[in-house]
Design an enzyme around this catalytic site. Structure first.
Site, short mmCIF file in Angstrom:
data_model
loop_
_atom_site.label_atom_id
_atom_site.label_comp_id
_atom_site.label_asym_id
_atom_site.label_seq_id
_atom_site.Cartn_x
_atom_site.Cartn_y
_atom_site.Cartn_z
N GLY A 63 -2.03 2.34 -6.71
CA GLY A 63 -2.92 2.60 -7.84
C GLY A 63 -2.47 3.80 -8.64
O GLY A 63 -2.53 3.80 -9.88
N CYS A 82 0.87 -1.18 0.00
CA CYS A 82 0.00 0.00 0.00
C CYS A 82 0.90 1.22 0.00
O CYS A 82 1.67 1.43 0.95
CB CYS A 82 -0.92 0.00 1.22
SG CYS A 82 -1.86 1.54 1.40
N GLU A 95 -10.80 -0.55 -4.21
CA GLU A 95 -9.74 -1.44 -3.73
C GLU A 95 -10.33 -2.76 -3.28
O GLU A 95 -11.35 -2.79 -2.56
CB GLU A 95 -8.98 -0.79 -2.56
CG GLU A 95 -8.19 0.45 -2.97
CD GLU A 95 -7.15 0.82 -1.93
OE1 GLU A 95 -6.31 -0.04 -1.60
OE2 GLU A 95 -7.17 1.96 -1.45
N HIS A 98 -3.45 -4.24 -10.34
CA HIS A 98 -4.29 -3.10 -10.69
C HIS A 98 -4.78 -3.22 -12.13
O HIS A 98 -4.03 -3.63 -13.02
CB HIS A 98 -3.51 -1.79 -10.56
CG HIS A 98 -3.09 -1.50 -9.16
ND1 HIS A 98 -3.90 -0.83 -8.27
CD2 HIS A 98 -1.95 -1.80 -8.49
CE1 HIS A 98 -3.27 -0.73 -7.11
NE2 HIS A 98 -2.09 -1.31 -7.22
N CYS A 152 -5.17 5.70 -3.34
CA CYS A 152 -4.43 4.43 -3.41
C CYS A 152 -3.07 4.73 -4.03
O CYS A 152 -3.00 5.09 -5.21
CB CYS A 152 -5.20 3.40 -4.25
SG CYS A 152 -4.29 1.85 -4.47
#
Length: 284
Positions: A232, A73, A220, A171, A229
């Protein structure tokens, strides 16, 4: 148990000092579900333990709000950097953090405000997020070619075009119009659990503003729509270049703020820069 609530661009997590708090591994998924609940718990997008590590300065052990483990993350790891410096677990401004076996390198920007015993406190963090993974089997995504770039996918009878990237977690980036008006709570779960994603997927819906700016909303896996994110945003920057929509340095605007992402094409490394904020501390 003591905890610290932190957020990066509104992507909020509960942080536990694993050097002091000893929680059995089998109890952690249920603890994440209970504490992340915004009505009956503390409220967060997930739970992160900061632990000792052999292969790095610290380990980030991360759980989504539904109790599932997550590999990485970007917003979460920036807050790890702030936590360990502000709490005096390190006095260095360049540190390494391992998560799910992958080591990331952080540069901590410290505000010399006299806080924390005159050491100042971390306000922003730049993270070397490593190289993007584009091979479908390693993301993973079911795709015929050696890359899933501008690939068609059918969701609820509608065709979308996706570009798939792993930044340590998977992703699918979808470039679209009127992203602000999308019914993400409807389409997000359909992407997350689509049969083409064996380990589920994080989905970014992106509207291009110009070659150095874009707006993103994200669904997510395991958490639903979040305010930001980090991984992301990194995937969006890579996908923007691969589709010739953005330059290699781009500001990604989010519901909770913005992140600056650079893809060094020569070194094949993605760098993410953004804020890290302590919200409050407590005991539960």
């Amino acid at each position: 148990m003591k905890f610290t609530k932190m957020q990066g661009c509104g992507n909020d997590y509960i942080y536990i000092n694993g050097f002091e708090e000893k929680i059995p591994s089998l109890e952690k998924p249920e603890l994440a579900r209970r504490l992340s609940d915004r009505h009956f718990g503390i409220g967060s997008d997930g739970l992160i333990f900061i632990n000792p590590a052999a292969e790095a300065d610290f380990e980030m052990e991360m759980y989504n709000a539904d109790g599932s483990r997550s590999e990485m993350c970007g917003n979460g790891i920036r807050c790890v950097g702030k936590f360990v410096y502000d709490k005096g677990l390190t006095d260095r401004r360049q540190i390494s953090v391992v998560s799910a076996g992958k080591v990331k390198y952080l540069d901590l920007a410290v505000e010399e405000n006299g806080g924390h015993g005159g050491r100042g406190e971390v306000s922003r963090v730049r993270v070397n997020m490593g190289s993007p993974i584009l091979e479908p089997a390693l993301i993973p995504v079911e795709a015929a070619g050696d890359r899933a770039v501008d690939e068609p996918i059918y969701v609820d009878g509608r065709e979308y075009r996706m570009t798939c990237v792993s930044m340590g977690n998977p992703h699918a980036v979808v470039f679209a119009r009127d992203v602000a008006g999308m019914a993400l709570e409807q389409v997000g779960p359909l992407f997350e659990n689509h049969r083409r994603f064996p380990k589920r997927i994080n989905t970014e819906f992106v509207e291009i503003i110009d070659r150095r700016n874009c707006f993103m909303r994200v669904w997510e896996r395991g958490s639903g729509e979040t305010f930001a994110c980090g991984t992301g945003c990194c995937a969006v920057a890579v996908a923007g270049v691969l589709n010739d929509l953005t330059d290699s340095a781009v500001t990604v605007r989010l519901l909770g703020g913005q992140l600056f992402i650079e893809w060094d094409r020569e070194a094949d490394l993605v760098y993410m820069t953004g804020p890290a904020v302590t919200v409050f501390e407590g005991e539960i």
